[in-house]
Design an enzyme around this catalytic site. Structure first.
Site, mmCIF file in Angstrom:
data_model
loop_
_atom_site.group_PDB
_atom_site.id
_atom_site.type_symbol
_atom_site.label_atom_id
_atom_site.label_comp_id
_atom_site.label_asym_id
_atom_site.label_seq_id
_atom_site.Cartn_x
_atom_site.Cartn_y
_atom_site.Cartn_z
ATOM 1 N N GLY A 1 6.285 52.574 76.216
ATOM 2 C CA GLY A 1 6.938 52.782 74.938
ATOM 3 C C GLY A 1 8.395 52.390 74.931
ATOM 4 N N THR A 2 9.092 52.619 76.047
ATOM 5 C CA THR A 2 10.499 52.244 76.123
ATOM 6 C C THR A 2 10.671 50.743 76.024
ATOM 7 O OG1 THR A 2 11.100 54.199 77.416
ATOM 8 C CG2 THR A 2 12.556 52.298 77.579
ATOM 9 N N GLN B 1 5.621 59.591 68.431
ATOM 10 C CA GLN B 1 5.079 60.941 68.239
ATOM 11 C C GLN B 1 4.071 61.016 67.103
ATOM 12 O OE1 GLN B 1 5.323 63.569 70.137
ATOM 13 N NE2 GLN B 1 6.757 62.626 71.555
ATOM 14 N N SER C 1 3.612 54.655 72.157
ATOM 15 C CA SER C 1 3.443 54.852 73.594
ATOM 16 C C SER C 1 2.137 55.581 73.868
ATOM 17 C CB SER C 1 4.621 55.660 74.148
ATOM 18 O OG SER C 1 4.524 55.816 75.539
ATOM 19 N N ALA C 2 1.286 54.988 74.712
ATOM 20 C CA ALA C 2 -0.074 55.494 74.905
ATOM 21 C C ALA C 2 -0.121 56.887 75.505
ATOM 22 C CB ALA C 2 -0.871 54.525 75.781
ATOM 23 N N HIS C 3 0.796 57.219 76.392
ATOM 24 C CA HIS C 3 0.672 58.520 77.055
ATOM 25 C C HIS C 3 1.077 59.685 76.155
ATOM 26 C CE1 HIS C 3 4.924 57.767 77.885
ATOM 27 N NE2 HIS C 3 5.075 59.005 78.298
ATOM 28 N N CYS D 1 15.032 63.529 76.123
ATOM 29 C CA CYS D 1 15.282 62.167 76.594
ATOM 30 C C CYS D 1 16.041 62.160 77.912
ATOM 31 C CB CYS D 1 16.087 61.399 75.566
ATOM 32 S SG CYS D 1 15.354 61.336 73.935
#
Length: 383
Positions: free
Chosen positions: A73-74, A182, A199-201, A325
């Site tokens: 995701g980052t 989110q 982001s998948a996780h 973060c």
């Protein structure tokens, strides 16, 4: 008998969905080859990649060729911001973003400013909701190349007015990038955006898989050196087993989203009400109504955040404390500071598909004593 640990940090990383595990194991057997080659094993890998892309695009309601997989995701957020700015450099060099964006977006903004660009931060209300009037003024200014708005706060759960913000961007002719990490797999993302990352996780997929969506007609150029993979948007060989697992988990999360929201939202309401009633000098933050169904944050005055995190961990509760973060440093949250709310002794609870009412009740039963003990150790008594 000791209770099993309760994991309350799904906003950072949700537990791997069972279907993701099954899909990954199958893909490790059948999808290990480079999908960019031409031999039999590679063609099979390419078929799996195409199927995962199509399934993911269907959930997001986008075209498969608009979607690329990234190493997380980052990476997707960095590419979204920097690529959007590069693609519109002839228009101007200003990035408009909310004050509560994820650190990945803010770090990309810092890189842009260090390279000679500029960034405008738009404030939020005490609830964490974007100031739409300030946003509309900012995006209408000359030289704005891109606007960035998180769909829902990763720290306090407040859902942002994406549709209204997108309308202001459309009026100004500015593309909107949304960080939907989110939201995807939990709540629908409103239309009107030009670039999206996820982001998948966060939805029960494996770590190391991000999504970057660039809608057709959007001026976007890769900020990386040229690479022929993933439509040139992100370099490197894709982690196919993880991508297949992420797609499988997303389909399940999307199918279960309404039922899960109906189950988790009352638990969050219980946490909000009970913490306020049982813990003195506590502030429950974020919008109580326009919020994510699984996330709640509160702050305890006269309590050190790191000490509270460790005390809860010793009791079997895994939570996020300080800034989500920057949890390794436990610096004060830039999100809470932007909202103007209490940031001492901050706790973020984020539930997942395995969270139970019994775990929540146990947490609520033990929290007042834990906070009181920490305050006593610090010499704060009589609250």
């Amino acid at each position: 008998m000791n209770e099993p640990p309760a994991y309350f940090d799904a906003a950072s990383a949700a537990p791997l969905h069972p279907v993701a595990r099954q899909a990954m194991l199958a893909a490790l057997e059948d999808g290990w080859a480079d999908p960019g080659k031409l031999y039999t094993q590679a063609r099979r890998a390419h078929q799996l990649l195409d199927a995962a892309r199509a399934a993911t695009a269907e959930v997001l309601r986008v075209r498969p060729d608009e979607l690329s997989f990234t190493p997380g995701g980052t990476a997707a957020a960095h590419a979204a911001v920097l690529g959007g700015l590069v693609g519109r450099r002839r228009v101007g060099g200003t990035l408009v973003h909310s004050a509560i964006e994820h650190s990945a977006v803010l770090h990309a903004a810092e890189r842009h400013v260090a390279g000679g660009g500029s960034a405008t931060s738009v404030p939020v209300a005490r609830s964490g909701r974007l100031d739409l009037d300030a946003w509309s003024t900012a995006v209408a200014a000359p030289g704005v190349a891109l606007a960035a708005l998180i769909t829902a706060s990763h720290e306090v759960g407040t859902v942002q007015p994406v549709a209204e913000a997108a309308e202001a961007c459309a009026t100004a002719g500015v593309p909107l990038y949304v960080d939907a990490a989110q939201s995807v797999g939990r709540i629908p993302v409103p239309a009107g955006w030009a670039v999206l990352s996820a982001s998948a996780h966060k939805w029960g997929g494996p770590p190391g898989v991000g999504l970057l969506v660039v809608r057709k007609g959007t001026r976007w150029e890769s900020p990386y050196p040229a690479d022929e993979r993933e439509a040139g948007r992100t370099p490197g060989v894709p982690n196919l087993p993880a991508i297949v697992a992420a797609a499988a988990a997303l389909r399940m999360a999307d199918a279960e989203a309404t039922a899960e929201a109906g189950r988790l939202s009352p638990l969050v309401d219980r946490i909000r009400a009970t913490v306020s009633a049982t813990v003195p000098d506590v502030e429950v933050v974020g919008d109580p109504v326009d919020r994510l169904p699984h996330l709640v944050t509160f702050s305890c005055l006269y309590v050190d955040g790191e000490a509270l995190l460790h005390a809860l961990d010793r009791r079997g509760f895994a939570v996020s404390s300080g800034s989500s973060c920057t949890s390794s440093t436990l610096r004060p949250s830039h999100v809470l500071e932007a909202m103007g709310v209490l940031s001492h002794g901050n706790v973020r609870i984020s539930l997942h598909r395995g969270s139970t009412a019994a775990e929540v009740d146990r947490f609520l039963g033990e929290l007042p004593e834990i906070v009181a003990d920490l305050r006593a150790e610090a010499g704060v008594v009589g609250l």
